[in-house]
Design a protein around this motif. Structure first.
Motif: not given
Length: 367
Positions: A335-356
């Motif tokens: 089903x349709x979902x709301x339009x949202x861009x990156x508003x938060x981030x998970x920053x890990x100690x491995x140097x990765x950035x997780x956004x959605x």
């Protein structure tokens, strides 16, 4: 001998404009920029204290600041972001990226390695196309680069007053935040601009009405009598003086307007402050080396193969380009979902950035 470092000039530009804050403009209505016009209205020849090539994230604040004391020309190969609903509205975010028309603010290209990508072609640069997430740099990176951390922090404030907002988390982004915490991307740091490990809510350049604000908004800091912004002005070559000079020096540019007419802009022999001005190339990671090569600066063999006269054999121009690795996971929704861009981030100690991000993309956009 002191080496000139361009980032110092950019940071100084951002800071110098700090005290010249004016009334905010809304992103979907064109501000009264009396200094902005299409390049077809430019004279065949003109003189300025500073010529800036590229009206993006660096070029706009730099032009605004230098205009306080000098006559500045800002040349942008694209058009204005104002009034373009695909740029200003959150709901039409993907429409800009899939626009392949000749005047699109997003210019698609394929690298020699076969990687499909997009570069900005609009006043405001990448801030007109990206997902709008705002955060500060890692302080360790700032220090390693040799930057003045206090100056950097004050420069952040200059930008944040105009184009950064606290996002309003709705269902999808809230679920992403909870998911990051559940899988151990800790601690939860709340709403902050700081670069710290864990999960955080960052800033956004979309306001509460879901209108995008861009680097073009920073031109409101400008002195209108000291700045000229030309749109659809494509610079073809930087002009250099070589005869009678102790060293080769840039003194002008050749550019064409949207109708194909050629114009020339030169540096004034001396600014009102008694010093020589500069030509500043801020055309992005792709546009800047491209322009240098067209002007005769780059690897000699490459220039000769293109029939370009070698002005300076500089083997590193155009070399070492790399993109950040990106892994994308697409989760289809029934089903349709709301339009949202990156508003938060998970920053890990491995140097990765997780956004959605979330939203609906039509099948036509994927062709």
């Amino acid at each position: 001998m002191e080496v000139f470092e361009p980032w110092r000039l950019i940071l100084a530009a951002v800071l110098a404009g700090f005290l010249h804050f004016q009334v905010l403009c809304t992103s979907d209505v064109a501000p009264n920029y009396t200094f902005m016009q299409e390049a077809t209205k430019a004279p065949p020849v003109a003189y300025y204290d500073y010529i800036i090539i590229g009206g993006g994230t660096a070029g706009c604040p730099l032009a605004a600041t230098l205009s306080q004391n000098f006559r500045v020309l800002l040349l942008e190969r694209g058009g204005s972001p104002y009034g373009n609903q695909n740029i200003t509205n959150l709901a039409t975010f993907t429409d800009t990226l899939t626009d392949t028309s000749p005047t699109s603010p997003a210019q698609s290209f394929v690298s020699e390695d076969g990687v499909v990508n997009t570069r900005a072609r609009v006043l405001g640069g990448g801030t007109c196309l990206n997902a709008g997430f705002y955060t500060h740099a890692d302080p360790e990176f700032v220090q390693k680069a040799g930057l003045d951390l206090d100056l950097v922090n004050r420069s952040y404030q200059w930008v944040e007053k105009v184009m950064v907002f606290e996002p309003q988390l709705r269902q999808w982004q809230s679920a992403v935040r909870d998911g990051l915490l559940e899988v151990g991307v800790l601690p939860y740091n709340g709403y902050t601009f700081e670069h710290i490990y864990g999960t955080k809510v960052g800033g956004t350049i979309f306001d509460k009405d879901n209108h995008r604000h861009t680097a073009a908004d920073l031109l409101q800091y400008a002195n209108p009598s000291g700045l000229t912004v030309l749109l659809y002005a494509t610079v073809h070559r930087i002009l250099f003086k070589t005869k009678g000079q102790s060293k080769t020096a840039a003194h002008g540019v050749i550019f064409k307007d949207g109708a194909g007419n050629e114009h020339r802009a030169y540096l004034s022999k001396e600014t009102d402050k008694g010093s020589m001005g500069e030509i500043i190339v801020s055309a992005g990671a792709l546009g800047s080396p491209q322009l240098l090569i067209l002007s005769g600066i780059g690897p000699a063999q490459h220039l000769k193969s293109l029939g370009i006269k070698v002005l300076l054999d500089q083997p590193w121009v155009g070399q070492g380009m790399a993109d950040n690795p990106l892994n994308v996971i697409v989760v289809p929704s029934p089903s349709p979902v709301e339009v949202s861009l990156a508003q938060q981030v998970g920053i890990t100690r491995l140097g990765t950035y997780i956004e959605a991000i979330s939203g609906s993309i039509s099948s036509d956009s994927l062709d």
